[in-house]
Design a protein around this motif. Structure first.
Motif, PDB file in Angstrom:
ATOM      1  N   GLY A 275       0.820  -1.208   0.000  1.00  0.00           N
ATOM      2  CA  GLY A 275       0.000   0.000   0.000  1.00  0.00           C
ATOM      3  C   GLY A 275       0.854   1.257   0.000  1.00  0.00           C
ATOM      4  N   LEU A 276       1.928   1.232   0.771  1.00  0.00           N
ATOM      5  CA  LEU A 276       2.838   2.375   0.822  1.00  0.00           C
ATOM      6  C   LEU A 276       3.492   2.611  -0.532  1.00  0.00           C
ATOM      7  N   LEU A 277       3.937   1.549  -1.162  1.00  0.00           N
ATOM      8  CA  LEU A 277       4.554   1.665  -2.475  1.00  0.00           C
ATOM      9  C   LEU A 277       3.549   2.174  -3.510  1.00  0.00           C
ATOM     10  N   TRP A 278       2.297   1.755  -3.375  1.00  0.00           N
ATOM     11  CA  TRP A 278       1.253   2.194  -4.314  1.00  0.00           C
ATOM     12  C   TRP A 278       1.042   3.701  -4.228  1.00  0.00           C
ATOM     13  N   VAL A 279       0.953   4.221  -3.012  1.00  0.00           N
ATOM     14  CA  VAL A 279       0.748   5.655  -2.807  1.00  0.00           C
ATOM     15  C   VAL A 279       1.946   6.447  -3.338  1.00  0.00           C
ATOM     16  N   VAL A 280       3.142   6.009  -2.991  1.00  0.00           N
ATOM     17  CA  VAL A 280       4.348   6.703  -3.437  1.00  0.00           C
ATOM     18  C   VAL A 280       4.467   6.653  -4.958  1.00  0.00           C
ATOM     19  N   THR A 281       4.078   5.531  -5.537  1.00  0.00           N
ATOM     20  CA  THR A 281       4.154   5.384  -6.992  1.00  0.00           C
ATOM     21  C   THR A 281       3.242   6.381  -7.697  1.00  0.00           C
ATOM     22  N   LEU A 282       1.995   6.513  -7.239  1.00  0.00           N
ATOM     23  CA  LEU A 282       1.067   7.463  -7.845  1.00  0.00           C
ATOM     24  C   LEU A 282       1.548   8.902  -7.669  1.00  0.00           C
ATOM     25  N   ALA A 283       2.014   9.230  -6.476  1.00  0.00           N
ATOM     26  CA  ALA A 283       2.502  10.588  -6.223  1.00  0.00           C
ATOM     27  C   ALA A 283       3.721  10.889  -7.088  1.00  0.00           C
ATOM     28  N   GLY A 284       4.601   9.916  -7.195  1.00  0.00           N
ATOM     29  CA  GLY A 284       5.797  10.101  -8.009  1.00  0.00           C
ATOM     30  C   GLY A 284       5.464  10.278  -9.473  1.00  0.00           C
ATOM     31  N   ALA A 285       4.526   9.484  -9.990  1.00  0.00           N
ATOM     32  CA  ALA A 285       4.140   9.588 -11.399  1.00  0.00           C
ATOM     33  C   ALA A 285       3.523  10.955 -11.689  1.00  0.00           C
ATOM     34  N   ALA A 286       2.698  11.436 -10.779  1.00  0.00           N
ATOM     35  CA  ALA A 286       2.064  12.747 -10.974  1.00  0.00           C
ATOM     36  C   ALA A 286       3.110  13.853 -10.997  1.00  0.00           C
ATOM     37  N   PHE A 287       4.055  13.785 -10.083  1.00  0.00           N
ATOM     38  CA  PHE A 287       5.094  14.817 -10.043  1.00  0.00           C
ATOM     39  C   PHE A 287       5.971  14.775 -11.286  1.00  0.00           C
ATOM     40  N   LEU A 288       6.351  13.570 -11.713  1.00  0.00           N
ATOM     41  CA  LEU A 288       7.215  13.438 -12.879  1.00  0.00           C
ATOM     42  C   LEU A 288       6.528  13.934 -14.142  1.00  0.00           C
ATOM     43  N   LEU A 289       5.222  13.688 -14.274  1.00  0.00           N
ATOM     44  CA  LEU A 289       4.491  14.191 -15.428  1.00  0.00           C
ATOM     45  C   LEU A 289       4.456  15.720 -15.418  1.00  0.00           C
ATOM     46  N   THR A 290       4.285  16.299 -14.238  1.00  0.00           N
ATOM     47  CA  THR A 290       4.276  17.759 -14.123  1.00  0.00           C
ATOM     48  C   THR A 290       5.640  18.340 -14.472  1.00  0.00           C
ATOM     49  N   TYR A 291       6.686  17.739 -13.916  1.00  0.00           N
ATOM     50  CA  TYR A 291       8.041  18.227 -14.197  1.00  0.00           C
ATOM     51  C   TYR A 291       8.387  18.030 -15.668  1.00  0.00           C
ATOM     52  N   GLY A 292       7.922  16.930 -16.251  1.00  0.00           N
ATOM     53  CA  GLY A 292       8.155  16.689 -17.672  1.00  0.00           C
ATOM     54  C   GLY A 292       7.465  17.726 -18.534  1.00  0.00           C
ATOM     55  N   ALA A 293       6.253  18.120 -18.136  1.00  0.00           N
ATOM     56  CA  ALA A 293       5.524  19.149 -18.877  1.00  0.00           C
ATOM     57  C   ALA A 293       6.260  20.482 -18.811  1.00  0.00           C
ATOM     58  N   MET A 294       6.848  20.781 -17.665  1.00  0.00           N
ATOM     59  CA  MET A 294       7.629  22.013 -17.527  1.00  0.00           C
ATOM     60  C   MET A 294       8.858  21.973 -18.427  1.00  0.00           C
ATOM     61  N   ALA A 295       9.510  20.816 -18.497  1.00  0.00           N
ATOM     62  CA  ALA A 295      10.682  20.675 -19.353  1.00  0.00           C
ATOM     63  C   ALA A 295      10.295  20.813 -20.825  1.00  0.00           C
ATOM     64  N   LEU A 296       9.141  20.260 -21.186  1.00  0.00           N
ATOM     65  CA  LEU A 296       8.668  20.373 -22.565  1.00  0.00           C
ATOM     66  C   LEU A 296       8.380  21.834 -22.917  1.00  0.00           C
ATOM     67  N   ARG A 297       7.821  22.559 -21.985  1.00  0.00           N
ATOM     68  CA  ARG A 297       7.562  23.981 -22.221  1.00  0.00           C
ATOM     69  C   ARG A 297       8.868  24.737 -22.429  1.00  0.00           C
ATOM     70  N   ARG A 298       9.894  24.413 -21.625  1.00  0.00           N
ATOM     71  CA  ARG A 298      11.197  25.055 -21.816  1.00  0.00           C
ATOM     72  C   ARG A 298      11.793  24.688 -23.167  1.00  0.00           C
ATOM     73  N   ALA A 299      11.573  23.437 -23.607  1.00  0.00           N
ATOM     74  CA  ALA A 299      12.116  22.995 -24.892  1.00  0.00           C
ATOM     75  C   ALA A 299      11.476  23.761 -26.048  1.00  0.00           C
ATOM     76  N   LEU A 300      10.208  24.097 -25.902  1.00  0.00           N
ATOM     77  CA  LEU A 300       9.512  24.832 -26.945  1.00  0.00           C
ATOM     78  C   LEU A 300       9.874  26.314 -26.948  1.00  0.00           C
ATOM     79  N   HIS A 301      10.355  26.788 -25.804  1.00  0.00           N
ATOM     80  CA  HIS A 301      10.769  28.196 -25.686  1.00  0.00           C
ATOM     81  C   HIS A 301      12.144  28.240 -25.028  1.00  0.00           C
ATOM     82  N   PRO A 302      13.199  27.779 -25.726  1.00  0.00           N
ATOM     83  CA  PRO A 302      14.530  27.654 -25.120  1.00  0.00           C
ATOM     84  C   PRO A 302      15.220  28.999 -24.952  1.00  0.00           C
ATOM     85  N   GLY A 303      16.230  28.981 -24.103  1.00  0.00           N
ATOM     86  CA  GLY A 303      17.063  30.158 -23.921  1.00  0.00           C
ATOM     87  C   GLY A 303      18.399  29.729 -23.370  1.00  0.00           C
ATOM     88  N   ASN A 304      19.386  30.574 -23.451  1.00  0.00           N
ATOM     89  CA  ASN A 304      20.693  30.208 -22.905  1.00  0.00           C
ATOM     90  C   ASN A 304      20.794  30.708 -21.472  1.00  0.00           C
TER      91      ASN A 304
END
Length: 202
Positions: free
Chosen positions: A67-96
């Motif tokens: 049960g603990l692993l299940w909760v952590v897994t869902l929370a981790g997946a949600a965070f990683l998707l959010t962080y991935g979306a932020m990275a994708l936004r930076r990729a579409l609007h890059p800067g140095n």
């Protein structure tokens, strides 16, 4: 004990070096020269703490708490998707990024991100607490401690090397296209890890 420490170092390195969310974040911090020492030290100490838990036998407790692993897994997946979306936004609007702009980075934000990428990723627990903890059981007493110390040392070498070594690639990342490629790769990595986590629970 030297043999046990060497075994722990090599096994720890083989798990840590794999490309993942935590490593991608440390790499980006190193390239931007943003809070590098704090972030790398946090990641190393977090790994060392989890490894010590595994060596102490907490791995068996984690395996018995799906049960603990299940909760952590869902929370981790949600965070990683959010962080991935932020990275994708930076990729579409890059800067140095330069050392001057890096001074605007907030310590609290960097630590919060490092903590989330570390403790909300179930793979971190499986690698450090469960896997390394189980492998350390082949040793006893001081040799077991040496095994854990060797694995923790691998974490230190990797994170400090990745964070501070990234600056040598800074000239390449003076071009927006390089940041576009890096952030695009980070977005793909985050999404892939998140989807693999969700596949384990659905």
């Amino acid at each position: 004990m030297l043999a046990a420490a060497t075994e722990g170092f090599l096994l720890g390195a083989s798990l840590i070096v794999a490309i993942g969310a935590q490593n991608a974040f440390v790499l980006r911090q190193g390239l931007a020269r943003r809070q590098v020492f704090v972030v790398t030290t946090f990641c190393f100490l977090a790994d060392a703490l989890l490894i010590s838990f595994g060596v102490a036998g907490v791995g068996s407790l984690v395996r018995s708490s799906p049960g603990l692993l299940w909760v952590v897994t869902l929370a981790g997946a949600a965070f990683l998707l959010t962080y991935g979306a932020m990275a994708l936004r930076r990729a579409l609007h890059p800067g140095n990024l330069s050392a001057a702009s890096a001074a605007q980075s907030r310590l609290g934000t960097a630590l919060a991100t490092a903590a989330a990428l570390t403790f909300l990723n179930p793979h971190v627990y499986l690698d450090t607490v469960v896997l390394l903890g189980s492998l350390s059981a082949r040793h006893a007493g001081a040799a077991r401690v040496a095994f854990g110390a060797g694995a923790a040392m691998a974490s230190a070498v990797w994170f400090y090397g990745l964070g501070f070594g990234a600056r040598f690639a800074a000239p390449l990342f003076a071009r927006p296209a390089a940041w576009r490629i890096l952030d695009g790769a980070i977005a793909i990595i985050m999404a892939s890890i998140a989807l693999s986590l969700l596949a384990q629970v659905f």
